[in-house]
Design a protein around this motif. Structure first.
Motif, PDB file in Angstrom:
ATOM      1  N   ALA A 167       0.791  -0.796  -0.027  1.00  0.00           N
ATOM      2  CA  ALA A 167       0.427   0.180   0.262  1.00  0.00           C
ATOM      3  C   ALA A 167       0.917   1.426  -0.505  1.00  0.00           C
ATOM      4  CB  ALA A 167      -0.885  -0.404   1.267  1.00  0.00           C
ATOM      5  N   ASN A 168       1.466   1.653  -1.079  1.00  0.00           N
ATOM      6  CA  ASN A 168       2.572   2.379  -0.869  1.00  0.00           C
ATOM      7  C   ASN A 168       1.839   3.960  -0.750  1.00  0.00           C
ATOM      8  OD1 ASN A 168       5.311   3.542  -1.783  1.00  0.00           O
ATOM      9  ND2 ASN A 168       4.883   3.911  -3.573  1.00  0.00           N
ATOM     10  N   LYS A 169       0.792   4.410  -1.601  1.00  0.00           N
ATOM     11  CA  LYS A 169       0.150   5.474  -1.499  1.00  0.00           C
ATOM     12  C   LYS A 169      -0.185   5.548   0.254  1.00  0.00           C
ATOM     13  CE  LYS A 169       0.312   6.428  -5.875  1.00  0.00           C
ATOM     14  NZ  LYS A 169      -0.909   6.664  -7.107  1.00  0.00           N
ATOM     15  N   ALA A 170      -0.428   4.412   0.829  1.00  0.00           N
ATOM     16  CA  ALA A 170      -0.952   5.034   1.935  1.00  0.00           C
ATOM     17  C   ALA A 170      -0.720   5.639   3.306  1.00  0.00           C
ATOM     18  CB  ALA A 170      -1.245   3.176   2.746  1.00  0.00           C
ATOM     19  N   LYS A 171      -0.882   6.307   4.345  1.00  0.00           N
ATOM     20  CA  LYS A 171      -0.668   6.472   5.184  1.00  0.00           C
ATOM     21  C   LYS A 171      -0.138   5.719   6.310  1.00  0.00           C
ATOM     22  CE  LYS A 171      -1.477  10.587   8.907  1.00  0.00           C
ATOM     23  NZ  LYS A 171       0.090  11.107   8.528  1.00  0.00           N
ATOM     24  N   ILE A 172       0.426   5.165   6.560  1.00  0.00           N
ATOM     25  CA  ILE A 172       1.342   4.317   7.644  1.00  0.00           C
ATOM     26  C   ILE A 172       1.816   4.567   8.768  1.00  0.00           C
ATOM     27  CG2 ILE A 172       2.529   2.627   7.653  1.00  0.00           C
ATOM     28  CD1 ILE A 172       2.427   1.930   4.458  1.00  0.00           C
ATOM     29  N   ILE A 173       1.451   4.143   9.965  1.00  0.00           N
ATOM     30  CA  ILE A 173       1.919   4.427  11.398  1.00  0.00           C
ATOM     31  C   ILE A 173       2.251   3.169  11.616  1.00  0.00           C
ATOM     32  CG2 ILE A 173       1.350   5.930  13.639  1.00  0.00           C
ATOM     33  CD1 ILE A 173      -0.583   7.322  11.912  1.00  0.00           C
ATOM     34  N   GLY A 174       3.385   3.164  12.726  1.00  0.00           N
ATOM     35  CA  GLY A 174       4.412   2.428  13.451  1.00  0.00           C
ATOM     36  C   GLY A 174       4.195   2.427  14.291  1.00  0.00           C
ATOM     37  N   ILE A 175       3.464   2.084  15.453  1.00  0.00           N
ATOM     38  CA  ILE A 175       3.645   1.841  16.842  1.00  0.00           C
ATOM     39  C   ILE A 175       4.711   1.000  17.995  1.00  0.00           C
ATOM     40  CG2 ILE A 175       2.587   2.732  18.920  1.00  0.00           C
ATOM     41  CD1 ILE A 175       0.528   3.571  17.012  1.00  0.00           C
ATOM     42  N   GLU A 207      13.575   1.653  13.321  1.00  0.00           N
ATOM     43  CA  GLU A 207      14.828   2.055  12.353  1.00  0.00           C
ATOM     44  C   GLU A 207      13.634   2.433  11.519  1.00  0.00           C
ATOM     45  OE1 GLU A 207      18.382   0.824   8.556  1.00  0.00           O
ATOM     46  OE2 GLU A 207      18.034  -0.050  10.697  1.00  0.00           O
ATOM     47  N   PRO A 208      14.081   3.616  11.293  1.00  0.00           N
ATOM     48  CA  PRO A 208      12.825   4.948  10.036  1.00  0.00           C
ATOM     49  C   PRO A 208      12.447   4.152   9.136  1.00  0.00           C
ATOM     50  CG  PRO A 208      14.659   6.212  11.226  1.00  0.00           C
ATOM     51  CD  PRO A 208      14.998   5.061  11.316  1.00  0.00           C
ATOM     52  N   VAL A 209      12.005   3.771   8.416  1.00  0.00           N
ATOM     53  CA  VAL A 209      11.395   3.216   6.790  1.00  0.00           C
ATOM     54  C   VAL A 209      10.092   4.215   6.344  1.00  0.00           C
ATOM     55  CG1 VAL A 209       9.430   1.838   6.367  1.00  0.00           C
ATOM     56  CG2 VAL A 209      10.039   1.216   7.849  1.00  0.00           C
ATOM     57  N   GLU A 210      10.996   4.384   5.301  1.00  0.00           N
ATOM     58  CA  GLU A 210      10.427   6.080   4.466  1.00  0.00           C
ATOM     59  C   GLU A 210       9.277   5.840   3.920  1.00  0.00           C
ATOM     60  OE1 GLU A 210      12.475   7.693   0.012  1.00  0.00           O
ATOM     61  OE2 GLU A 210      12.559   5.569   0.570  1.00  0.00           O
ATOM     62  N   GLY A 211       8.514   6.827   4.331  1.00  0.00           N
ATOM     63  CA  GLY A 211       7.804   7.141   4.025  1.00  0.00           C
ATOM     64  C   GLY A 211       6.119   6.578   5.461  1.00  0.00           C
ATOM     65  N   VAL A 212       6.929   6.150   6.529  1.00  0.00           N
ATOM     66  CA  VAL A 212       6.128   5.620   7.656  1.00  0.00           C
ATOM     67  C   VAL A 212       6.386   6.677   8.610  1.00  0.00           C
ATOM     68  CG1 VAL A 212       5.817   3.825   9.048  1.00  0.00           C
ATOM     69  CG2 VAL A 212       5.815   3.449   6.469  1.00  0.00           C
ATOM     70  N   LEU A 213       5.494   7.231   9.351  1.00  0.00           N
ATOM     71  CA  LEU A 213       5.349   7.691  10.954  1.00  0.00           C
ATOM     72  C   LEU A 213       5.807   6.971  11.959  1.00  0.00           C
ATOM     73  CD1 LEU A 213       5.321  10.020  12.566  1.00  0.00           C
ATOM     74  CD2 LEU A 213       2.632   9.619  12.245  1.00  0.00           C
ATOM     75  N   LEU A 214       6.556   6.494  13.181  1.00  0.00           N
ATOM     76  CA  LEU A 214       6.803   5.956  14.389  1.00  0.00           C
ATOM     77  C   LEU A 214       6.201   6.281  15.649  1.00  0.00           C
ATOM     78  CD1 LEU A 214      10.114   4.707  11.953  1.00  0.00           C
ATOM     79  CD2 LEU A 214       7.738   3.957  12.268  1.00  0.00           C
ATOM     80  N   ILE A 215       5.704   6.685  16.009  1.00  0.00           N
ATOM     81  CA  ILE A 215       6.033   6.606  17.568  1.00  0.00           C
ATOM     82  C   ILE A 215       5.993   5.797  18.355  1.00  0.00           C
ATOM     83  CG2 ILE A 215       3.845   6.808  18.798  1.00  0.00           C
ATOM     84  CD1 ILE A 215       2.077   8.361  16.389  1.00  0.00           C
ATOM     85  N   GLU A 216       7.050   5.879  18.972  1.00  0.00           N
ATOM     86  CA  GLU A 216       7.210   4.998  20.346  1.00  0.00           C
ATOM     87  C   GLU A 216       7.045   5.079  21.451  1.00  0.00           C
ATOM     88  OE1 GLU A 216      11.868   4.516  22.761  1.00  0.00           O
ATOM     89  OE2 GLU A 216      12.123   5.495  20.625  1.00  0.00           O
ATOM     90  N   GLY A 217       6.704   4.194  22.502  1.00  0.00           N
ATOM     91  CA  GLY A 217       6.064   4.730  23.588  1.00  0.00           C
ATOM     92  C   GLY A 217       4.617   3.340  23.506  1.00  0.00           C
ATOM     93  N   ASP A 218       4.443   3.255  24.754  1.00  0.00           N
ATOM     94  CA  ASP A 218       3.570   2.632  25.431  1.00  0.00           C
ATOM     95  C   ASP A 218       2.261   2.283  24.772  1.00  0.00           C
ATOM     96  OD1 ASP A 218       1.722   0.221  26.973  1.00  0.00           O
ATOM     97  OD2 ASP A 218       3.048   0.275  28.724  1.00  0.00           O
ATOM     98  N   PHE A 219       1.418   1.538  24.518  1.00  0.00           N
ATOM     99  CA  PHE A 219       0.247   1.838  23.236  1.00  0.00           C
ATOM    100  C   PHE A 219      -0.703   1.448  24.583  1.00  0.00           C
ATOM    101  CE2 PHE A 219      -3.686  -0.730  22.479  1.00  0.00           C
ATOM    102  CZ  PHE A 219      -4.052   0.007  20.830  1.00  0.00           C
TER     103      PHE A 219
END
Length: 226
Positions: free
Chosen positions: A86-94, A100-112
């Motif tokens: 899903a290359n054009k999707a907004k992707i968020i990782g928590i 480590e950064p993934v191009e085009g992906v928003l990363l959030i560090e913390g306890d879900f």
């Protein structure tokens, strides 16, 4: 994932004196694991990437998604697959751990579990998303029943989150350990999704109780307390 010819090669582990049998067995399996070796060739960060590939191959959850949230995303293997499919999707990782950064992906560090009620966290997310993924795992203690119960509780929170965040027709996928209590999750998911089933990817070890809860076609009901 249909070509499984890569499974046929094996290596023998040379062991050192004093090494524990459990450690030897784990290393032997790791070295001979075809998915570990294929990870290196494909550049994936974990063998779990192939589990999501199999899930998507069977249930087609990613290609039409415009927004995806991955809970428990470290080290990023599922994020890599989501980006591919899903290359054009907004992707968020928590995740609790740094990813480590993934191009085009928003990363959030913390306890879900701590972030759920955090306004800043909620503000970083879309109002609604198409897919919620959870490969989260509770800290293992070695007792299968306790590990099962801990993961059921964790997935329960992930399901509650998905019910609040998903668009109509959206999907929820979560890792589980089979046991006496997962029926609770199955029943809860059936209240909100048209199709709910278990799936065990080939990439999951045969002797593992790991399965994935696949919940498809969210009904977009009023979110209820689970």
């Amino acid at each position: 994932m249909k070509d499984k010819s890569f499974r046929n090669t094996k290596q023998k582990l040379k062991t050192a004196k004093g090494r524990k049998i459990g450690s030897i067995n784990w290393l032997q399996r790791h070295i001979n694991d075809p998915y570990v070796n294929l990870c290196k060739k494909k550049g994936y960060r974990s063998r779990a990437a192939f589990k999501l590939l199999e899930i998507d191959e069977k249930f087609k959850i990613l290609s039409n998604a415009k927004s995806i949230i991955d809970l428990g995303a470290a080290p990023g293997g599922w994020l890599q697959i989501a980006k591919e499919k899903a290359n054009k999707a907004k992707i968020i990782g928590i995740d609790l751990k740094e990813i480590e950064p993934v191009e085009g992906v928003l990363l959030i560090e913390g306890d879900f579990l701590e972030l759920i009620d955090n306004n800043e966290f909620q503000g970083a997310l879309p109002d609604k998303v198409d897919v919620v993924l959870s490969d989260m795992a509770a800290n293992a203690c070695g007792d299968r029943q306790i590990d099962h119960l801990r993961l059921v509780e964790l997935v329960g929170f992930a399901l509650e989150f998905a019910v609040k965040k998903l668009n109509k027709g959206g999907c929820f996928v979560a890792k589980l350990l089979k046991g006496k209590e997962e029926k609770f999750l199955l029943d809860e998911a059936k209240k909100h999704f048209q199709t709910v089933k278990y799936f065990k990817p080939d990439a999951s070890y045969d002797d593992s109780s790991e399965v994935y809860l696949i919940a498809l076609k969210f009904k977009n009901q009023q979110a209820e307390n689970l």
